[in-house]
Design a protein around this motif. Structure first.
Motif, PDB file in Angstrom:
ATOM      1  N   ARG A 127       0.817  -1.219   0.000  1.00  0.00           N
ATOM      2  CA  ARG A 127       0.000   0.000   0.000  1.00  0.00           C
ATOM      3  C   ARG A 127       0.851   1.268   0.000  1.00  0.00           C
ATOM      4  N   PHE A 128       2.019   1.157  -0.591  1.00  0.00           N
ATOM      5  CA  PHE A 128       2.923   2.305  -0.595  1.00  0.00           C
ATOM      6  C   PHE A 128       2.325   3.485  -1.358  1.00  0.00           C
ATOM      7  N   ASN A 129       1.580   3.214  -2.405  1.00  0.00           N
ATOM      8  CA  ASN A 129       0.961   4.313  -3.168  1.00  0.00           C
ATOM      9  C   ASN A 129      -0.036   5.100  -2.312  1.00  0.00           C
ATOM     10  N   ASP A 130      -0.798   4.378  -1.477  1.00  0.00           N
ATOM     11  CA  ASP A 130      -1.729   5.070  -0.571  1.00  0.00           C
ATOM     12  C   ASP A 130      -0.957   5.940   0.434  1.00  0.00           C
ATOM     13  N   ILE A 131       0.135   5.393   0.929  1.00  0.00           N
ATOM     14  CA  ILE A 131       0.958   6.155   1.871  1.00  0.00           C
ATOM     15  C   ILE A 131       1.548   7.383   1.191  1.00  0.00           C
ATOM     16  N   ASP A 132       2.021   7.205  -0.028  1.00  0.00           N
ATOM     17  CA  ASP A 132       2.621   8.327  -0.751  1.00  0.00           C
ATOM     18  C   ASP A 132       1.588   9.422  -1.019  1.00  0.00           C
ATOM     19  N   ASP A 133       0.368   9.024  -1.368  1.00  0.00           N
ATOM     20  CA  ASP A 133      -0.695  10.023  -1.605  1.00  0.00           C
ATOM     21  C   ASP A 133      -0.991  10.814  -0.340  1.00  0.00           C
ATOM     22  N   GLN A 134      -1.053  10.120   0.795  1.00  0.00           N
ATOM     23  CA  GLN A 134      -1.323  10.807   2.063  1.00  0.00           C
ATOM     24  C   GLN A 134      -0.178  11.727   2.443  1.00  0.00           C
ATOM     25  N   MET A 135       1.038  11.266   2.238  1.00  0.00           N
ATOM     26  CA  MET A 135       2.200  12.078   2.570  1.00  0.00           C
ATOM     27  C   MET A 135       2.312  13.310   1.678  1.00  0.00           C
ATOM     28  N   MET A 136       1.854  13.203   0.452  1.00  0.00           N
ATOM     29  CA  MET A 136       1.956  14.311  -0.492  1.00  0.00           C
ATOM     30  C   MET A 136       0.804  15.299  -0.351  1.00  0.00           C
ATOM     31  N   GLU A 137      -0.206  14.948   0.455  1.00  0.00           N
ATOM     32  CA  GLU A 137      -1.346  15.842   0.635  1.00  0.00           C
ATOM     33  C   GLU A 137      -0.933  17.057   1.468  1.00  0.00           C
ATOM     34  N   ALA A 138      -1.351  18.227   1.005  1.00  0.00           N
ATOM     35  CA  ALA A 138      -1.011  19.470   1.712  1.00  0.00           C
ATOM     36  C   ALA A 138      -2.161  20.445   1.572  1.00  0.00           C
ATOM     37  N   ASN A 139      -3.274  20.162   2.277  1.00  0.00           N
ATOM     38  CA  ASN A 139      -4.432  21.058   2.227  1.00  0.00           C
ATOM     39  C   ASN A 139      -4.146  22.390   2.897  1.00  0.00           C
ATOM     40  N   ALA A 140      -3.400  22.355   3.971  1.00  0.00           N
ATOM     41  CA  ALA A 140      -3.032  23.575   4.690  1.00  0.00           C
ATOM     42  C   ALA A 140      -1.599  23.958   4.353  1.00  0.00           C
ATOM     43  N   SER A 141      -1.326  25.238   4.375  1.00  0.00           N
ATOM     44  CA  SER A 141       0.018  25.711   4.028  1.00  0.00           C
ATOM     45  C   SER A 141       1.063  25.183   4.996  1.00  0.00           C
ATOM     46  N   GLU A 142       0.661  24.937   6.265  1.00  0.00           N
ATOM     47  CA  GLU A 142       1.608  24.445   7.248  1.00  0.00           C
ATOM     48  C   GLU A 142       2.005  22.998   6.989  1.00  0.00           C
ATOM     49  N   ALA A 143       1.263  22.276   6.117  1.00  0.00           N
ATOM     50  CA  ALA A 143       1.615  20.898   5.790  1.00  0.00           C
ATOM     51  C   ALA A 143       2.603  20.819   4.633  1.00  0.00           C
ATOM     52  N   LEU A 144       2.879  21.935   3.980  1.00  0.00           N
ATOM     53  CA  LEU A 144       3.816  21.928   2.859  1.00  0.00           C
ATOM     54  C   LEU A 144       5.221  21.481   3.268  1.00  0.00           C
ATOM     55  N   PRO A 145       5.776  21.965   4.393  1.00  0.00           N
ATOM     56  CA  PRO A 145       7.097  21.451   4.797  1.00  0.00           C
ATOM     57  C   PRO A 145       7.102  19.946   5.036  1.00  0.00           C
ATOM     58  N   LEU A 146       5.983  19.416   5.542  1.00  0.00           N
ATOM     59  CA  LEU A 146       5.875  17.980   5.748  1.00  0.00           C
ATOM     60  C   LEU A 146       5.907  17.245   4.411  1.00  0.00           C
ATOM     61  N   ARG A 147       5.258  17.821   3.412  1.00  0.00           N
ATOM     62  CA  ARG A 147       5.264  17.216   2.070  1.00  0.00           C
ATOM     63  C   ARG A 147       6.666  17.263   1.460  1.00  0.00           C
ATOM     64  N   ARG A 148       7.320  18.400   1.555  1.00  0.00           N
ATOM     65  CA  ARG A 148       8.662  18.523   0.985  1.00  0.00           C
ATOM     66  C   ARG A 148       9.641  17.578   1.683  1.00  0.00           C
ATOM     67  N   THR A 149       9.489  17.434   2.992  1.00  0.00           N
ATOM     68  CA  THR A 149      10.361  16.526   3.725  1.00  0.00           C
ATOM     69  C   THR A 149      10.153  15.090   3.287  1.00  0.00           C
ATOM     70  N   TRP A 150       8.896  14.710   3.035  1.00  0.00           N
ATOM     71  CA  TRP A 150       8.611  13.373   2.539  1.00  0.00           C
ATOM     72  C   TRP A 150       9.221  13.166   1.152  1.00  0.00           C
ATOM     73  N   GLU A 151       9.155  14.175   0.297  1.00  0.00           N
ATOM     74  CA  GLU A 151       9.748  14.057  -1.027  1.00  0.00           C
ATOM     75  C   GLU A 151      11.249  13.781  -0.931  1.00  0.00           C
ATOM     76  N   GLU A 152      11.915  14.443   0.002  1.00  0.00           N
ATOM     77  CA  GLU A 152      13.349  14.205   0.193  1.00  0.00           C
ATOM     78  C   GLU A 152      13.601  12.826   0.781  1.00  0.00           C
ATOM     79  N   TYR A 153      12.784  12.446   1.763  1.00  0.00           N
ATOM     80  CA  TYR A 153      12.989  11.142   2.394  1.00  0.00           C
ATOM     81  C   TYR A 153      12.667   9.997   1.436  1.00  0.00           C
ATOM     82  N   ARG A 154      11.704  10.202   0.571  1.00  0.00           N
ATOM     83  CA  ARG A 154      11.312   9.146  -0.375  1.00  0.00           C
ATOM     84  C   ARG A 154      12.471   8.771  -1.294  1.00  0.00           C
ATOM     85  N   GLU A 155      13.377   9.709  -1.535  1.00  0.00           N
ATOM     86  CA  GLU A 155      14.528   9.419  -2.395  1.00  0.00           C
ATOM     87  C   GLU A 155      15.498   8.438  -1.755  1.00  0.00           C
TER      88      GLU A 155
END
Length: 269
Positions: free
Chosen positions: A84-112
Protein backbone atom coordinates in the motif's frame (compact mmCIF):
# COMPACT_ATOMS: atom_id res chain seq x y z
CA UNK A 1 14.90 69.13 34.73
CA UNK A 2 11.67 70.74 33.53
CA UNK A 3 11.22 68.06 30.88
CA UNK A 4 11.69 65.33 33.47
CA UNK A 5 9.10 66.92 35.75
CA UNK A 6 6.60 67.20 32.90
CA UNK A 7 7.16 63.58 31.99
CA UNK A 8 6.67 62.60 35.61
CA UNK A 9 3.40 64.53 35.87
CA UNK A 10 2.19 62.97 32.62
CA UNK A 11 2.95 59.50 33.94
CA UNK A 12 1.26 60.29 37.25
CA UNK A 13 -1.83 61.44 35.36
CA UNK A 14 -1.75 58.34 33.15
CA UNK A 15 -1.46 55.96 36.07
CA UNK A 16 -3.95 57.62 38.41
CA UNK A 17 -6.32 60.06 36.72
CA UNK A 18 -7.15 58.77 33.20
CA UNK A 19 -10.92 59.18 32.57
CA UNK A 20 -13.10 56.04 32.90
CA UNK A 21 -10.20 53.85 34.07
CA UNK A 22 -8.77 56.07 36.80
CA UNK A 23 -7.41 54.15 39.76
CA UNK A 24 -7.98 50.82 37.94
CA UNK A 25 -5.18 51.57 35.47
CA UNK A 26 -2.79 49.17 37.24
CA UNK A 27 -5.16 46.20 36.97
CA UNK A 28 -6.12 47.26 33.44
CA UNK A 29 -2.50 47.12 32.29
CA UNK A 30 -2.04 43.66 33.76
CA UNK A 31 -5.27 42.41 32.14
CA UNK A 32 -4.21 43.83 28.75
CA UNK A 33 -0.86 42.07 28.92
CA UNK A 34 -2.37 38.72 29.95
CA UNK A 35 -5.21 39.02 27.42
CA UNK A 36 -2.71 39.84 24.67
CA UNK A 37 -0.72 36.73 25.57
CA UNK A 38 -3.82 34.53 25.29
CA UNK A 39 -4.76 36.15 21.96
CA UNK A 40 -1.30 35.53 20.49
CA UNK A 41 -1.23 31.94 21.76
CA UNK A 42 -4.65 31.15 20.28
CA UNK A 43 -3.68 32.72 16.95
CA UNK A 44 -0.53 30.59 16.78
CA UNK A 45 -2.55 27.53 17.66
CA UNK A 46 -5.17 28.20 14.98
CA UNK A 47 -2.86 29.26 12.15
CA UNK A 48 0.35 27.32 12.73
CA UNK A 49 0.35 24.56 15.31
CA UNK A 50 -3.03 22.87 14.80
CA UNK A 51 -2.80 22.51 10.98
CA UNK A 52 0.66 20.95 11.24
CA UNK A 53 -0.29 18.72 14.18
CA UNK A 54 -3.48 17.54 12.42
CA UNK A 55 -1.51 16.74 9.23
CA UNK A 56 1.01 14.70 11.21
CA UNK A 57 -1.73 12.82 13.10
CA UNK A 58 -3.56 11.98 9.85
CA UNK A 59 -0.40 10.38 8.46
CA UNK A 60 0.26 8.50 11.68
CA UNK A 61 -3.29 7.10 11.67
CA UNK A 62 -2.88 5.79 8.11
CA UNK A 63 0.48 4.20 8.87
CA UNK A 64 -0.89 2.65 12.04
CA UNK A 65 -3.83 1.23 10.09
CA UNK A 66 -1.53 -0.24 7.43
CA UNK A 67 1.18 -1.67 9.66
CA UNK A 68 -1.22 -2.80 12.39
CA UNK A 69 0.57 -0.91 15.17
CA UNK A 70 3.91 -1.49 16.80
CA UNK A 71 2.80 -4.85 18.24
CA UNK A 72 2.07 -6.37 14.80
CA UNK A 73 4.41 -8.86 13.17
CA UNK A 74 7.28 -6.97 11.53
CA UNK A 75 7.41 -9.08 8.37
CA UNK A 76 3.67 -8.77 7.74
CA UNK A 77 3.74 -5.06 8.50
CA UNK A 78 6.53 -4.49 5.97
CA UNK A 79 4.78 -6.52 3.30
CA UNK A 80 1.56 -4.54 3.81
CA UNK A 81 3.52 -1.29 3.86
CA UNK A 82 5.10 -2.08 0.50
CA UNK A 83 1.77 -3.25 -0.97
CA UNK A 84 0.00 0.00 0.00
CA UNK A 85 2.92 2.30 -0.59
CA UNK A 86 0.96 4.31 -3.17
CA UNK A 87 -1.73 5.07 -0.57
CA UNK A 88 0.96 6.16 1.87
CA UNK A 89 2.62 8.33 -0.75
CA UNK A 90 -0.70 10.02 -1.60
CA UNK A 91 -1.32 10.81 2.06
CA UNK A 92 2.20 12.08 2.57
CA UNK A 93 1.96 14.31 -0.49
CA UNK A 94 -1.35 15.84 0.63
CA UNK A 95 -1.01 19.47 1.71
CA UNK A 96 -4.43 21.06 2.23
CA UNK A 97 -3.03 23.57 4.69
CA UNK A 98 0.02 25.71 4.03
CA UNK A 99 1.61 24.45 7.25
CA UNK A 100 1.62 20.90 5.79
CA UNK A 101 3.82 21.93 2.86
CA UNK A 102 7.10 21.45 4.80
CA UNK A 103 5.88 17.98 5.75
CA UNK A 104 5.26 17.22 2.07
CA UNK A 105 8.66 18.52 0.99
CA UNK A 106 10.36 16.53 3.72
CA UNK A 107 8.61 13.37 2.54
CA UNK A 108 9.75 14.06 -1.03
CA UNK A 109 13.35 14.20 0.19
CA UNK A 110 12.99 11.14 2.39
CA UNK A 111 11.31 9.15 -0.38
CA UNK A 112 14.53 9.42 -2.40
CA UNK A 113 16.29 7.26 0.21
CA UNK A 114 14.05 4.28 -0.65
CA UNK A 115 16.21 1.92 -2.70
CA UNK A 116 13.52 0.13 -4.74
CA UNK A 117 9.89 1.33 -4.35
CA UNK A 118 8.63 -1.72 -6.31
CA UNK A 119 10.23 -4.32 -4.02
CA UNK A 120 8.18 -6.68 -1.86
CA UNK A 121 9.84 -5.20 1.22
CA UNK A 122 10.96 -1.59 0.99
CA UNK A 123 14.46 -0.70 2.11
CA UNK A 124 15.67 2.79 2.94
CA UNK A 125 19.21 4.06 3.39
CA UNK A 126 18.51 6.83 5.96
CA UNK A 127 16.70 7.15 9.26
CA UNK A 128 13.47 9.19 9.04
CA UNK A 129 14.26 11.22 12.15
CA UNK A 130 17.09 12.95 10.27
CA UNK A 131 14.41 14.44 8.00
CA UNK A 132 11.25 14.91 10.08
CA UNK A 133 12.23 15.77 13.65
CA UNK A 134 13.44 19.31 12.88
CA UNK A 135 10.01 20.30 11.57
CA UNK A 136 8.93 20.91 15.16
CA UNK A 137 11.23 23.96 15.37
CA UNK A 138 9.51 25.94 12.60
CA UNK A 139 7.03 27.86 14.76
CA UNK A 140 8.56 28.55 18.14
CA UNK A 141 7.80 32.27 18.11
CA UNK A 142 5.85 32.14 21.37
CA UNK A 143 9.10 32.09 23.33
CA UNK A 144 10.09 35.33 21.60
CA UNK A 145 6.75 36.91 22.50
CA UNK A 146 7.18 35.72 26.09
CA UNK A 147 10.43 37.69 26.35
CA UNK A 148 8.75 40.73 24.78
CA UNK A 149 5.95 40.72 27.37
CA UNK A 150 8.45 40.58 30.21
CA UNK A 151 10.29 43.51 28.62
CA UNK A 152 7.03 45.49 28.36
CA UNK A 153 6.26 44.84 32.03
CA UNK A 154 9.74 46.00 33.02
CA UNK A 155 9.43 49.08 30.81
CA UNK A 156 6.19 50.12 32.52
CA UNK A 157 7.85 49.45 35.87
CA UNK A 158 10.74 51.76 35.07
CA UNK A 159 8.34 54.41 33.78
CA UNK A 160 6.56 54.24 37.11
CA UNK A 161 9.86 54.63 38.95
CA UNK A 162 10.73 57.64 36.77
CA UNK A 163 7.34 59.19 37.51
CA UNK A 164 7.70 58.59 41.22
CA UNK A 165 11.20 59.98 41.50
CA UNK A 166 10.62 63.00 39.23
CA UNK A 167 7.64 64.20 41.28
CA UNK A 168 9.06 63.36 44.67
CA UNK A 169 8.80 66.60 46.68
CA UNK A 170 8.07 66.80 50.40
CA UNK A 171 7.82 70.58 50.57
CA UNK A 172 4.56 72.10 51.79
CA UNK A 173 2.15 71.24 54.56
CA UNK A 174 1.16 67.82 55.80
CA UNK A 175 -1.88 67.54 53.52
CA UNK A 176 0.22 68.26 50.42
CA UNK A 177 2.80 65.70 51.47
CA UNK A 178 0.03 63.16 52.06
CA UNK A 179 -1.35 63.72 48.54
CA UNK A 180 2.08 63.26 47.01
CA UNK A 181 2.63 60.09 48.97
CA UNK A 182 -0.74 58.75 47.82
CA UNK A 183 0.17 59.48 44.19
CA UNK A 184 3.52 57.80 44.70
CA UNK A 185 1.88 54.64 46.09
CA UNK A 186 -0.59 54.51 43.19
CA UNK A 187 2.25 54.70 40.69
CA UNK A 188 4.15 52.03 42.63
CA UNK A 189 1.07 49.80 42.55
CA UNK A 190 0.71 50.34 38.82
CA UNK A 191 4.29 49.48 38.06
CA UNK A 192 4.21 46.31 40.16
CA UNK A 193 0.93 45.19 38.61
CA UNK A 194 2.46 45.72 35.16
CA UNK A 195 5.43 43.57 36.12
CA UNK A 196 3.12 40.86 37.44
CA UNK A 197 1.05 41.03 34.25
CA UNK A 198 4.16 40.71 32.06
CA UNK A 199 5.40 37.71 34.05
CA UNK A 200 2.01 35.97 33.95
CA UNK A 201 1.74 36.67 30.19
CA UNK A 202 5.20 35.15 29.72
CA UNK A 203 4.18 32.05 31.69
CA UNK A 204 1.04 31.68 29.56
CA UNK A 205 2.99 31.93 26.31
CA UNK A 206 5.69 29.53 27.43
CA UNK A 207 3.06 27.06 28.65
CA UNK A 208 1.28 27.14 25.29
CA UNK A 209 4.58 26.84 23.45
CA UNK A 210 5.54 23.78 25.51
CA UNK A 211 2.18 22.10 24.95
CA UNK A 212 2.14 22.80 21.21
CA UNK A 213 5.77 21.81 20.80
CA UNK A 214 5.25 18.57 22.74
CA UNK A 215 2.23 17.64 20.62
CA UNK A 216 4.10 18.21 17.36
CA UNK A 217 7.32 16.54 18.53
CA UNK A 218 5.43 13.51 19.84
CA UNK A 219 3.57 13.25 16.53
CA UNK A 220 6.80 13.48 14.51
CA UNK A 221 8.44 10.84 16.72
CA UNK A 222 5.45 8.55 16.20
CA UNK A 223 5.56 9.17 12.44
CA UNK A 224 9.25 8.25 12.33
CA UNK A 225 8.56 5.12 14.38
CA UNK A 226 5.81 4.02 11.97
CA UNK A 227 8.06 4.56 8.95
CA UNK A 228 10.83 2.57 10.64
CA UNK A 229 8.36 -0.21 11.39
CA UNK A 230 7.19 -0.39 7.77
CA UNK A 231 10.60 -0.44 6.06
CA UNK A 232 13.89 -2.24 6.51
CA UNK A 233 16.76 0.11 7.25
CA UNK A 234 19.79 -0.57 5.07
CA UNK A 235 22.81 1.29 6.45
CA UNK A 236 25.54 2.52 4.08
CA UNK A 237 28.02 0.05 5.62
CA UNK A 238 25.82 -2.87 4.63
CA UNK A 239 25.39 -1.50 1.11
CA UNK A 240 29.17 -1.19 0.78
CA UNK A 241 29.61 -4.71 2.15
CA UNK A 242 27.10 -6.15 -0.34
CA UNK A 243 28.80 -4.34 -3.20
CA UNK A 244 32.15 -5.69 -2.08
CA UNK A 245 30.76 -9.24 -1.98
CA UNK A 246 29.33 -8.82 -5.49
CA UNK A 247 32.67 -7.56 -6.78
CA UNK A 248 34.40 -10.57 -5.26
CA UNK A 249 31.93 -12.86 -7.04
CA UNK A 250 32.34 -11.04 -10.34
CA UNK A 251 36.14 -11.00 -10.27
CA UNK A 252 36.67 -14.72 -11.20
CA UNK A 253 34.00 -14.48 -13.91
CA UNK A 254 35.65 -11.40 -15.39
CA UNK A 255 39.05 -13.08 -15.25
CA UNK A 256 37.72 -16.18 -17.02
CA UNK A 257 35.97 -14.05 -19.62
CA UNK A 258 39.14 -12.06 -20.24
CA UNK A 259 41.19 -15.25 -20.70
CA UNK A 260 38.63 -16.73 -23.09
CA UNK A 261 38.43 -13.52 -25.07
CA UNK A 262 42.24 -13.36 -25.33
CA UNK A 263 42.38 -16.98 -26.45
CA UNK A 264 39.66 -16.38 -29.04
CA UNK A 265 41.45 -13.33 -30.43
CA UNK A 266 44.74 -15.21 -30.50
CA UNK A 267 43.12 -18.09 -32.45
CA UNK A 268 41.47 -15.69 -34.87
CA UNK A 269 44.75 -13.95 -35.59
Amino acid sequence: MEITERLGRALIYFFTEVPIIGDAMAAFLAIVLIGGAFAIALRYKREYHSPLANAIEARVRLLDEITGGTTADVDEARLEFARRFNDIDDQMMEANASEALPLRRTWEEYRETIIDPSADVLQNSARPEHFFVNLGERHRGLNWFANIFIAIGLLITFLGIIAALSTLDFSGDTAAMQDKLNSLMKVAGAKFWASVGGIVASIVLRSYDYRFGKRINDGLSMLCDKLEHGMAYLPPQRIASDQLAQLKEQTPALRTFSEQLAAALDGAL
